[in-house]
Design a protein around this motif. Structure first.
Motif, mmCIF file in Angstrom:
data_model
loop_
_atom_site.group_PDB
_atom_site.id
_atom_site.type_symbol
_atom_site.label_atom_id
_atom_site.label_comp_id
_atom_site.label_asym_id
_atom_site.label_seq_id
_atom_site.Cartn_x
_atom_site.Cartn_y
_atom_site.Cartn_z
ATOM 1 N N ILE B 151 0.806 -1.231 0.000
ATOM 2 C CA ILE B 151 0.000 0.000 0.000
ATOM 3 C C ILE B 151 0.834 1.273 0.000
ATOM 4 O O ILE B 151 0.402 2.287 -0.512
ATOM 5 N N ARG B 152 2.022 1.231 0.572
ATOM 6 C CA ARG B 152 2.743 2.494 0.688
ATOM 7 C C ARG B 152 4.018 2.577 -0.152
ATOM 8 O O ARG B 152 4.474 3.651 -0.501
ATOM 9 N N PHE B 153 4.611 1.423 -0.440
ATOM 10 C CA PHE B 153 5.863 1.424 -1.215
ATOM 11 C C PHE B 153 5.702 0.498 -2.416
ATOM 12 O O PHE B 153 6.505 -0.397 -2.631
ATOM 13 N N ASN B 154 4.621 0.715 -3.191
ATOM 14 C CA ASN B 154 4.299 -0.323 -4.175
ATOM 15 C C ASN B 154 5.312 -0.502 -5.300
ATOM 16 O O ASN B 154 5.307 -1.516 -5.971
ATOM 17 N N ASP B 155 6.228 0.448 -5.473
ATOM 18 C CA ASP B 155 7.310 0.227 -6.456
ATOM 19 C C ASP B 155 8.204 -0.938 -6.053
ATOM 20 O O ASP B 155 8.944 -1.469 -6.869
ATOM 21 N N LYS B 279 12.173 3.343 2.718
ATOM 22 C CA LYS B 279 12.388 4.642 2.065
ATOM 23 C C LYS B 279 13.731 4.665 1.338
ATOM 24 O O LYS B 279 13.832 5.157 0.218
ATOM 25 N N GLU B 280 14.751 4.130 1.995
ATOM 26 C CA GLU B 280 16.066 4.053 1.354
ATOM 27 C C GLU B 280 15.980 3.220 0.077
ATOM 28 O O GLU B 280 16.523 3.591 -0.956
ATOM 29 N N GLU B 282 13.360 2.614 -1.700
ATOM 30 C CA GLU B 282 12.509 3.255 -2.689
ATOM 31 C C GLU B 282 13.273 4.313 -3.474
ATOM 32 O O GLU B 282 13.087 4.474 -4.674
ATOM 33 N N SER B 283 14.172 5.009 -2.802
ATOM 34 C CA SER B 283 14.874 6.056 -3.527
ATOM 35 C C SER B 283 16.087 5.486 -4.266
ATOM 36 O O SER B 283 16.945 6.227 -4.740
ATOM 37 N N LYS B 285 18.579 3.661 -3.272
ATOM 38 C CA LYS B 285 19.831 3.382 -2.571
ATOM 39 C C LYS B 285 19.853 1.883 -2.241
ATOM 40 O O LYS B 285 18.925 1.158 -2.555
ATOM 41 N N ASP B 352 -3.995 1.351 -3.998
ATOM 42 C CA ASP B 352 -3.672 2.741 -3.719
ATOM 43 C C ASP B 352 -4.667 3.354 -2.738
ATOM 44 O O ASP B 352 -5.638 3.987 -3.119
#
Ligand code: ATP
Ligand code: SF4
Ligand code: MG
Lengths: 142, 426
Positions: B151-155, B279-280, B282-283, B285, B352
């Protein structure tokens, strides 16, 4: 659609803080998801904006990231008052980088940022003056 | 088990809820609001992490699980024993006593989830040899982390490892074995998981595990421990030896899963830490990491809300078990053939739940209103309005869920210009 109808947001990109680099692109990504845009455009914006954000951190001591969304396009403007780019054509070449050894050790400096920004955006405009700063504008059609 | 996509294991007792905002502030997906003095959960966003249950000092938050009576519906029952259960009894050092005690409380047999974990490790090691694989691979053992990704980091969903999680593998083997031993049909065999967390109750009911029939019911570990309290060690017949390895049992605690792997691995535990790692990732890294272990609970599954022992004490206990009883047990599954039947295709559905409106034009207007309203709010993120942050409040106002006068700022001289909201909605 007139200017006043667009959605605007902006971020200060801290040039001294590598840890927070990526915050602007990450927040932008989340907001674009709230709009229900398709995954592909969100991914492209996030990748291109992240590269631009990192460039401001490692090459220009930070700057400002502005995002403007209207119903048919997204415009990202990254403005800094850093050292500027002397030869833009050269900077755009894959593999070209002026990054120092220290920066390379951090995993940056492959010379792929600007080419990636070009590849992922529909339009990339770079305006730069040595010693004054750089303004990078990226446009994405929705 | 019938699947119910909307099943949620976290509930609120409205009578006990005092309307404080502690749970709301802790929720990692902003699923909670406090309206009319009571907390409410938006179940589309709930990932079942249990943070709200941990924080609530009024015991108004609770988790549901299946009733033990469910066992009566089957001719033969098997308990799936997770390694975290081994940490719940400070005075019992022998893991075979704990596992075999399942027969003293009504089960016909048991199977170790840690053995399923051993199989996952073996399959993961094989994956590491493939050169064109995704990097990093993300574990699917904790359903909270998987839901969070969806739901939040679907990539990141394509990075989820395409191997069944330990529980699903264990259920599959346990059923097959029981059918062979008893000659009974599959539907006569009840396979039950003893869960450290509500998340595994919810994920089972929601159909997270694709193997069908998989798990027939999920019991709270605390319910099982209560029954075991009345059994003395002497009463337990050791009829079946432990087969899981030292490394499989390690999955009960954070860092245990990766301890069975070579390569560059990362383990994060606690929902906030998990989010920071996601988050790391996802960006873009962390590209050189091979494997990521994620546990929503602090300390790993020993920190689940259905456990009864302090997670650190449980961890110490499991450490002792691994060093003594299981010390010489090597993971022998690498030699097993047919391991491939525990692979599973990736067909994760993302959802989403953060979209402001299904209609793009409406979502567009709403996001603009949110961005205009937000700078006028005090940026205190105080939660007094009943929304977890100023931004969430702005979204709630724009969605018509709450009125702007709920913000503390309204009581001061310079109120908020709510014309812009009125104008747009007219
Ligand atoms: N904002 C900026 N200010 C000054 N110089 C810049 C800026 N952005 C890019 N440059 C120059 O352009 C060069 C190429 O940029 P590009 O992003 O393609 O590669 P890089 O940043 O060096 O490496 P990579 O992006 O792969 O980590 C940089 O090395 C730098 O000299
Ligand atoms: S860490 Fe373990 S106990 Fe906690 S939610 Fe995840 S699977 Fe459940
Ligand atoms: Mg760059």
């Amino acid at each position: 659609m007139s200017q006043s109808n667009s959605i605007l947001w902006s971020f200060d990109v801290d040039g001294k803080n590598f840890d927070s680099a990526g915050f602007a692109s990450q927040s932008t990504k989340f907001k674009l998801r709230q709009l229900g845009l398709n995954g592909d455009i969100i991914k492209r914006v996030a990748i291109a904006m992240y590269e631009g954000e990192i460039n401001m951190v490692i090459h220009a001591e930070g700057g400002v990231a502005n995002v403007e969304v209207d119903e048919d396009k997204i415009i990202i403007t990254l403005t800094d008052t850093g050292k500027g780019i002397a030869d833009i054509e050269q900077a755009m070449r894959e593999g070209f980088s002026t990054a120092t050894e220290e920066i390379r050790d951090l995993g940056f400096g492959a010379g792929m940022g600007l080419p990636n920004m070009k590849k992922n955006s529909d339009e990339l405009i770079i305006d730069s003056a040595v010693g004054k700063g750089t303004k990078v504008t990226m446009i994405f059609a929705i | 088990m019938e699947t119910d996509k909307s099943y949620c294991a976290v509930k609120i007792d409205k009578d006990k809820c005092k309307g404080c905002i502690n749970c709301m502030k802790k929720c990692p997906t902003e699923a909670i609001r406090v309206r009319n003095g009571k907390a409410t959960i938006n179940y589309d966003r709930c990932v079942g992490c249990g943070e709200c249950i941990r924080t609530c000092t009024h015991n108004a938050k609770y988790a549901t699980s299946d009733s033990l009576d469910l066992m009566n519906d089957f001719k033969y029952t098997v308990a799936l024993v997770p390694p975290s259960l081994l940490g719940q009894f400070p005075n019992v050092i022998d893991p075979s006593v704990i596992s075999n005690s399942m027969k003293n409380i009504g089960f016909d047999d048991f199977y170790e989830v840690a053995r399923g974990a051993d199989l996952v490790s073996a399959l993961t090691r094989k994956k590491f040899e493939e050169c064109d694989r995704q990097k990093p691979l993300i574990s699917t053992a904790c359903p909270v982390c998987v839901e969070l990704i969806l739901i939040r980091f679907n990539d990141l969903k394509d990075y989820l490892i395409d191997i069944m999680p330990p529980l699903e593998i264990a259920a599959k083997i346990a059923r097959k074995r029981a059918m062979k031993a008893t000659g009974l049909a599959s539907e006569d065999i009840g396979v039950f998981f003893i869960s450290p967390c509500p998340a595994k109750v919810a994920s089972t009911h929601r159909g997270f595990y694709t193997e069908n029939p998989g798990v027939d019911g999920v019991f709270a570990m605390s319910d099982i421990c209560l029954k075991l309290m009345h059994i003395s060690q002497a009463e337990v017949d050791i009829t079946r030896p432990i087969v899981a390895s030292n490394l499989g049992v390690a999955w009960a605690t954070s860092g245990g899963e990766v301890s069975a792997l070579d390569g560059r691995v990362l383990a994060a535990d606690g929902i906030e830490n998990v989010i920071s790692v996601l988050k790391e990732l996802e960006s873009g890294k962390l590209k050189d990491i091979d494997y990521v272990e994620l546990n929503a609970c602090p300390g790993g599954c020993v920190g689940g809300v259905f456990t009864i022992e302090n997670p650190f004490v449980a961890k110490s206990k499991i450490h002792t078990i691994r060093r003594t009883s299981l010390y010489n047990k090597k993971n022998t599954v690498d030699k097993i053939e047919h391991l491939d039947e525990y692979l599973r295709s990736l067909d994760w559905e993302t959802d989403d739940v953060f979209v402001l409106d299904k209609d793009f034009k409406k979502a567009f207007v709403k996001l603009r209103q949110v961005e205009q309203l937000l700078p006028q709010l005090p940026q205190l993120d105080c939660g007094v309005c009943g929304s977890p942050s100023c931004r969430a409040f702005a979204e709630d106002v724009v969605n018509g869920i709450v009125t702007i006068d709920k913000c503390v700022r309204q009581t001061e001289e310079n109120g908020i210009d709510d014309d812009l909201i009125k104008k747009e909605t007219e």
